[in-house]
Motif scaffolding. Structure first.
Motif, PDB file in Angstrom:
ATOM      1  N   LEU A  98      -7.214   7.898  14.633  1.00 40.77           N
ATOM      2  CA  LEU A  98      -5.916   7.491  15.177  1.00 40.77           C
ATOM      3  C   LEU A  98      -5.656   8.219  16.495  1.00 40.77           C
ATOM      4  O   LEU A  98      -4.949   9.229  16.532  1.00 40.77           O
ATOM      5  N   PRO A  99      -6.218   7.734  17.598  1.00 41.77           N
ATOM      6  CA  PRO A  99      -5.986   8.392  18.887  1.00 41.77           C
ATOM      7  C   PRO A  99      -4.490   8.375  19.225  1.00 41.77           C
ATOM      8  O   PRO A  99      -3.829   7.365  19.018  1.00 41.77           O
ATOM      9  N   GLY A 100      -3.985   9.495  19.681  1.00 38.25           N
ATOM     10  CA  GLY A 100      -2.571   9.557  20.073  1.00 38.25           C
ATOM     11  C   GLY A 100      -1.658   9.966  18.931  1.00 38.25           C
ATOM     12  O   GLY A 100      -0.464  10.150  19.128  1.00 38.25           O
TER      13      GLY A 100
ATOM     14  N   VAL B  14     -10.230   6.652   9.145  1.00 40.84           N
ATOM     15  CA  VAL B  14      -9.928   5.925  10.373  1.00 40.84           C
ATOM     16  C   VAL B  14      -9.447   6.894  11.462  1.00 40.84           C
ATOM     17  O   VAL B  14      -8.662   7.803  11.183  1.00 40.84           O
TER      18      VAL B  14
ATOM     19  N   PHE C  61     -10.778   7.939   1.905  1.00 41.86           N
ATOM     20  CA  PHE C  61     -11.565   6.856   2.494  1.00 41.86           C
ATOM     21  C   PHE C  61     -13.037   7.238   2.657  1.00 41.86           C
ATOM     22  O   PHE C  61     -13.348   8.370   3.026  1.00 41.86           O
TER      23      PHE C  61
ATOM     24  N   PRO D 243       0.816  -1.226   0.000  1.00 38.45           N
ATOM     25  CA  PRO D 243       0.000   0.000   0.000  1.00 38.45           C
ATOM     26  C   PRO D 243       0.847   1.273   0.000  1.00 38.45           C
ATOM     27  O   PRO D 243       0.538   2.218  -0.726  1.00 38.45           O
ATOM     28  N   GLU D 244       1.929   1.290   0.818  1.00 32.32           N
ATOM     29  CA  GLU D 244       2.746   2.503   0.884  1.00 32.32           C
ATOM     30  C   GLU D 244       3.491   2.763  -0.419  1.00 32.32           C
ATOM     31  O   GLU D 244       3.753   3.909  -0.785  1.00 32.32           O
TER      32      GLU D 244
ATOM     33  N   GLU E 122      -6.840  -1.791  10.499  1.00 35.09           N
ATOM     34  CA  GLU E 122      -7.432  -0.658   9.764  1.00 35.09           C
ATOM     35  C   GLU E 122      -6.569   0.596   9.931  1.00 35.09           C
ATOM     36  O   GLU E 122      -6.359   1.355   8.981  1.00 35.09           O
ATOM     37  N   GLN E 123      -6.096   0.818  11.158  1.00 32.93           N
ATOM     38  CA  GLN E 123      -5.228   1.977  11.404  1.00 32.93           C
ATOM     39  C   GLN E 123      -3.918   1.842  10.636  1.00 32.93           C
ATOM     40  O   GLN E 123      -3.415   2.800  10.053  1.00 32.93           O
TER      41      GLN E 123
ATOM     42  N   MET F  65       4.547   4.414  14.796  1.00 38.18           N
ATOM     43  CA  MET F  65       3.641   5.527  15.115  1.00 38.18           C
ATOM     44  C   MET F  65       2.489   5.064  16.006  1.00 38.18           C
ATOM     45  O   MET F  65       2.086   5.755  16.941  1.00 38.18           O
ATOM     46  N   LEU F  66       1.961   3.894  15.703  1.00 33.74           N
ATOM     47  CA  LEU F  66       0.810   3.415  16.472  1.00 33.74           C
ATOM     48  C   LEU F  66       1.226   2.976  17.885  1.00 33.74           C
ATOM     49  O   LEU F  66       0.470   3.145  18.841  1.00 33.74           O
TER      50      LEU F  66
ATOM     51  N   ALA G  46       1.074   4.354  -2.730  1.00 29.41           N
ATOM     52  CA  ALA G  46       0.851   5.753  -2.353  1.00 29.41           C
ATOM     53  C   ALA G  46       1.977   6.635  -2.877  1.00 29.41           C
ATOM     54  O   ALA G  46       1.723   7.684  -3.467  1.00 29.41           O
ATOM     55  N   VAL G  47       3.226   6.206  -2.659  1.00 29.11           N
ATOM     56  CA  VAL G  47       4.327   7.063  -3.111  1.00 29.11           C
ATOM     57  C   VAL G  47       4.473   7.028  -4.633  1.00 29.11           C
ATOM     58  O   VAL G  47       5.097   7.904  -5.220  1.00 29.11           O
TER      59      VAL G  47
ATOM     60  N   ALA H  79       1.588   6.075  19.796  1.00 22.45           N
ATOM     61  CA  ALA H  79       0.259   6.594  20.128  1.00 22.45           C
ATOM     62  C   ALA H  79      -0.313   5.869  21.356  1.00 22.45           C
ATOM     63  O   ALA H  79      -0.953   6.472  22.219  1.00 22.45           O
TER      64      ALA H  79
ATOM     65  N   ALA I 250       7.533  10.974   3.507  1.00 25.10           N
ATOM     66  CA  ALA I 250       7.711   9.641   2.902  1.00 25.10           C
ATOM     67  C   ALA I 250       7.541   9.749   1.386  1.00 25.10           C
ATOM     68  O   ALA I 250       8.307   9.166   0.614  1.00 25.10           O
TER      69      ALA I 250
ATOM     70  N   PHE J 216      -3.392   0.145   7.892  1.00 30.04           N
ATOM     71  CA  PHE J 216      -3.629   0.339   6.454  1.00 30.04           C
ATOM     72  C   PHE J 216      -3.799   1.821   6.117  1.00 30.04           C
ATOM     73  O   PHE J 216      -3.287   2.303   5.103  1.00 30.04           O
ATOM     74  N   TYR J 217      -4.490   2.534   6.982  1.00 26.65           N
ATOM     75  CA  TYR J 217      -4.711   3.974   6.741  1.00 26.65           C
ATOM     76  C   TYR J 217      -3.372   4.710   6.643  1.00 26.65           C
ATOM     77  O   TYR J 217      -3.163   5.525   5.734  1.00 26.65           O
ATOM     78  N   LEU J 218      -2.464   4.415   7.572  1.00 23.92           N
ATOM     79  CA  LEU J 218      -1.146   5.059   7.544  1.00 23.92           C
ATOM     80  C   LEU J 218      -0.364   4.655   6.299  1.00 23.92           C
ATOM     81  O   LEU J 218       0.266   5.482   5.635  1.00 23.92           O
ATOM     82  N   ARG J 219      -0.387   3.368   5.976  1.00 24.79           N
ATOM     83  CA  ARG J 219       0.371   2.886   4.815  1.00 24.79           C
ATOM     84  C   ARG J 219      -0.213   3.446   3.519  1.00 24.79           C
ATOM     85  O   ARG J 219       0.526   3.746   2.570  1.00 24.79           O
ATOM     86  N   ALA J 220      -1.538   3.614   3.482  1.00 29.13           N
ATOM     87  CA  ALA J 220      -2.169   4.162   2.284  1.00 29.13           C
ATOM     88  C   ALA J 220      -1.769   5.619   2.056  1.00 29.13           C
ATOM     89  O   ALA J 220      -2.018   6.175   0.998  1.00 29.13           O
ATOM     90  N   ARG J 221      -1.145   6.228   3.073  1.00 28.75           N
ATOM     91  CA  ARG J 221      -0.641   7.593   2.910  1.00 28.75           C
ATOM     92  C   ARG J 221       0.853   7.605   2.634  1.00 28.75           C
ATOM     93  O   ARG J 221       1.517   8.638   2.764  1.00 28.75           O
ATOM     94  N   GLY J 222       1.416   6.427   2.362  1.00 29.97           N
ATOM     95  CA  GLY J 222       2.817   6.358   1.963  1.00 29.97           C
ATOM     96  C   GLY J 222       3.788   6.083   3.090  1.00 29.97           C
ATOM     97  O   GLY J 222       5.000   6.071   2.880  1.00 29.97           O
ATOM     98  N   ILE J 223       3.273   5.868   4.299  1.00 35.34           N
ATOM     99  CA  ILE J 223       4.165   5.642   5.440  1.00 35.34           C
ATOM    100  C   ILE J 223       4.530   4.154   5.486  1.00 35.34           C
ATOM    101  O   ILE J 223       3.646   3.305   5.560  1.00 35.34           O
ATOM    102  N   PRO J 224       5.833   3.845   5.414  1.00 39.30           N
ATOM    103  CA  PRO J 224       6.244   2.437   5.383  1.00 39.30           C
ATOM    104  C   PRO J 224       5.733   1.669   6.618  1.00 39.30           C
ATOM    105  O   PRO J 224       5.565   2.247   7.685  1.00 39.30           O
ATOM    106  N   GLU J 225       5.547   0.372   6.447  1.00 38.57           N
ATOM    107  CA  GLU J 225       4.912  -0.421   7.488  1.00 38.57           C
ATOM    108  C   GLU J 225       5.617  -0.300   8.840  1.00 38.57           C
ATOM    109  O   GLU J 225       4.959  -0.100   9.867  1.00 38.57           O
TER     110      GLU J 225
END
Lengths: 259, 384
Positions: free
Chosen positions: A90-92, A88, A84, A72-73, B332-333, B350-351, A76-77, B354, A105, B335-344
């Motif tokens: 993301l608390p914190g 989703v 979406f 997925p990443e 789900e969280q 990050m999570l 994206a890049v 958090a 990234a 995937f949301y981060l990765r869908a924005r280009g942030i590597p796994e």
């Protein structure tokens, strides 16, 4: 250019997409409409690389790059962005930190230098202004306690900052009042140009009054049954899917479409 | 050799308090004499970067040349042996009492806000291993006094660090105690802390455990005067085959006291986390407010946590509760981060951050918090 050829996919062995053929040339915005359960969200998730789907056939290329083999990443890049349907929470995780991490990234992948906090804030504040969003949006945790409209605007903010080559907007209009709808449409229209294309998934004509598509496709039962110009969306709005012979969902629709 | 150590009183898993932590790997070690460090000055690079006064101990001995004098009015001395009478049974503290070496005696006089003092332990056991160190510290705050104590433990090689800290808080005194355990991954670290609180005193502890092959942080707090408050917070980050144990016991002996035990564990690889939390409320301790929460994030299928809450209540007008959650990262969280280009890997980091953020933000002292942040960053770096 996004090219989808013969895309078939299933969830837990149940076929959802049954051979999608769709080409969105660079610079164009296409809309996908269709009844509930037709496979619209499945299509957008598969393009973005969410787990849980078995792609059983076909291929997807973005400017020639085979998307389906990428994480997925990596998609994206490579320039793909999914707004979406259900953003989703993301608390914190602070929104500013999230956006800057995502942007850097993307910039790294493009061989551009990373932005520091000051450079990023300048860029983010300008994007917020364009979307009529308050600066404190950056300080809040990602989507936590956001109203439905704020979540959708936050998706468009991310898109404005990441500047993708290809955006998929999955029912971004749902839950928006007319003012927010105009702002969101404005965010998309700003990006329109020779280096940007988009797939707008929606139930309703009203979004397409503000983001006028080059082509409209009707998805039902896992296949694209009709394609046409913007007038197709208006015809659907007036007479419904039934009038086009697209009444039911699932196997029956596929049968009608094939006949 | 192992018999020698076993005879000196290492607890076995047959003891209820040691059911989840097995010290046999420690019992298998035969201690060597702690080497004298010829070039103490060279160890400056091993010190945590933390501004201000500090007391430094190297291999259990006070290293005056690395230390920075304490704030004015604060008396720091060497504590050795002597009259040790823990108010709760603790086998490793008893062992420490028999073998105790140098330690710090810190006294803050009445009414003084003494600022921040660091207490640093370095154990260097590269040349002669394993080294056993049994420091004992005493910290006394007179009425109305305030101190922030930042304790750091690190080192190199195979060793056992077994400190005991006795803390006495006179009426109205406040001690903020930040502890960072960043020992060598081959080492053992077991700390036993006794805190005696008189009326209106406050003890705010935050323990970060991310080092050592096997670690246990055991804290006994006794709320002996009306209106005393104890908050025992801890975060442990474990991976590989690490074992981390947070054990807290709060005894409410006086009325109107409040206590919090909050623990967050992040467990990766085949690591094993333990949390044992106990609240004891005596008959006299009416209007007690006790709370305990354990939250764990398991990052791999082989990660494990044992969580044991215990409440023993003899008073009838009290508010006591406990809770525990165990979960994985939300796909789900992720995937949301990765869908924005942030590597796994970055998205997972990050999570996890958090998950920890509210615990870390509760540490108000800026220097201590920066040190915590750096220690956690280093932990992530080591994960890659």
């Amino acid at each position: 250019m996004l090219e989808i050829r013969g895309l078939a996919a299933s969830i837990d062995g149940k076929p959802i997409l049954k051979g999608i053929d769709l080409v969105v040339p660079t610079g164009e915005v296409h809309a996908i409409m269709g009844p509930n359960g037709s496979g619209k969200s499945t299509l957008s998730y598969i393009l973005a690389g969410r787990e849980g789907y078995d792609v059983t056939g076909g291929e997807v290329r973005l400017d020639g790059v085979d998307l389906l083999t990428l994480a997925p990443e990596e998609r994206a890049v490579a320039g793909l962005f999914l707004a979406f349907q259900y953003p989703v929470e993301l608390p914190g995780v602070g929104n500013a930190n999230f956006l800057r991490t995502a942007l850097n990234a993307t910039r790294r992948a493009r061989g551009e230098s990373e932005l520091d906090a000051v450079q990023f804030l300048k860029l983010a504040r300008a994007a917020l202004r364009d979307l009529a969003m308050a600066d404190d949006m950056l300080k809040r945790n990602v989507n936590v306690g956001f109203s439905g409209g704020e979540k959708k605007r936050n998706e468009v903010l991310q898109m404005a900052i990441l500047k993708p080559k290809f955006a998929i907007l999955d029912e971004t209009d749902s839950g928006l009042d007319i003012d927010a709808l105009k702002i969101v449409a404005g965010g998309v229209n700003t990006l329109r140009g020779p280096g940007f294309s988009a797939l707008v998934i929606t139930h309703y004509q009203r979004l397409l009054d503000h983001i006028v598509p080059d082509r409209v496709h009707v998805l039902a039962g896992g296949r694209i049954l009709r394609s046409g110009g913007p007038e197709l969306a208006r015809a659907l709005e007036e007479s419904g899917y039934a009038a086009l012979g697209l009444e039911a969902v699932g196997e029956d629709v596929a049968a009608i479409g094939a006949s | 050799m192992s018999a020698t150590l076993a005879q000196t009183g290492l607890p076995s898993r047959k003891l209820e308090a040691w059911k989840y932590t097995d010290l046999r790997p420690l019992a298998a070690l035969a201690p060597a004499a702690a080497p004298e460090i010829a070039d103490i000055a060279a160890l400056a690079a091993d010190l945590p970067s933390f501004p201000g006064p500090r007391l430094v101990f190297v291999n259990g001995r006070r290293a005056a040349s690395l230390s920075v004098p304490a704030p004015a009015g604060v008396i720091t001395d060497l504590a050795t042996g002597g009259d040790f009478a823990p108010f709760a049974p603790a086998p490793l503290a008893a062992l420490n009492a028999r073998l105790a070496q140098d330690g710090a005696a810190i006294h803050v006089p009445e009414g003084l806000d003494a600022g921040t003092l660091a207490l640093v332990h370095l154990t260097i056991a590269e040349d002669a291993a394993p080294v056993f160190v049994h420091p004992r510290h005493r910290i006394a705050l007179a009425a109305g006094a305030t101190l922030t104590l930042v304790e750091y433990a690190g080192g190199r090689g195979v060793y056992w660090q077994n400190p005991v800290i006795e803390i006495m808080l006179a009426p109205g005194a406040t001690l903020r105690h930040v502890r960072i355990q960043a020992e060598d991954r081959e080492s053992f670290h077991t700390a036993t802390i006794f805190v005696d609180l008189l009326a209106g005193a406050r003890y705010d502890a935050f323990t970060l455990g991310l080092g050592a092959r096997l670690a246990r942080s055991e804290c006994h707090a006794r709320l002996g005067g009306a209106g005393a408050i104890a908050h025992l917070a801890a975060v442990q980050l474990l991976r590989g085959a690490q074992h981390g144990d947070i054990t807290t016991v709060v005894a409410h002996d006086a009325p109107g006291c409040a206590s919090r035990q909050t623990v967050k564990s992040v467990v990766d690889g085949r690591a094993h986390a333990v949390f044992q939390g106990r609240i004891e409320v005596a008959r006299a301790a009416q209007k007690t407010d006790g709370y305990q929460m354990s939250q764990a994030l398991l990052l791999s299928p082989d990660a494990e946590i044992d969580c044991k809450p215990e409440l023993e209540i003899f008073a009838d007008d009290v508010k006591c509760s406990h809770g525990a959650t165990i979960g994985a990262l939300d796909p789900e969280q992720l995937f949301y981060l990765r869908a924005r280009g942030i590597p796994e890997a970055a998205a997972r980091a990050m999570l996890v951050r958090a998950f920890l953020i509210d615990a870390i933000e509760a540490v108000s002292e800026a220097g201590a918090r920066a040190l915590l942040e750096r220690a956690i960053d280093d932990w992530w770096e080591g994960a890659r």
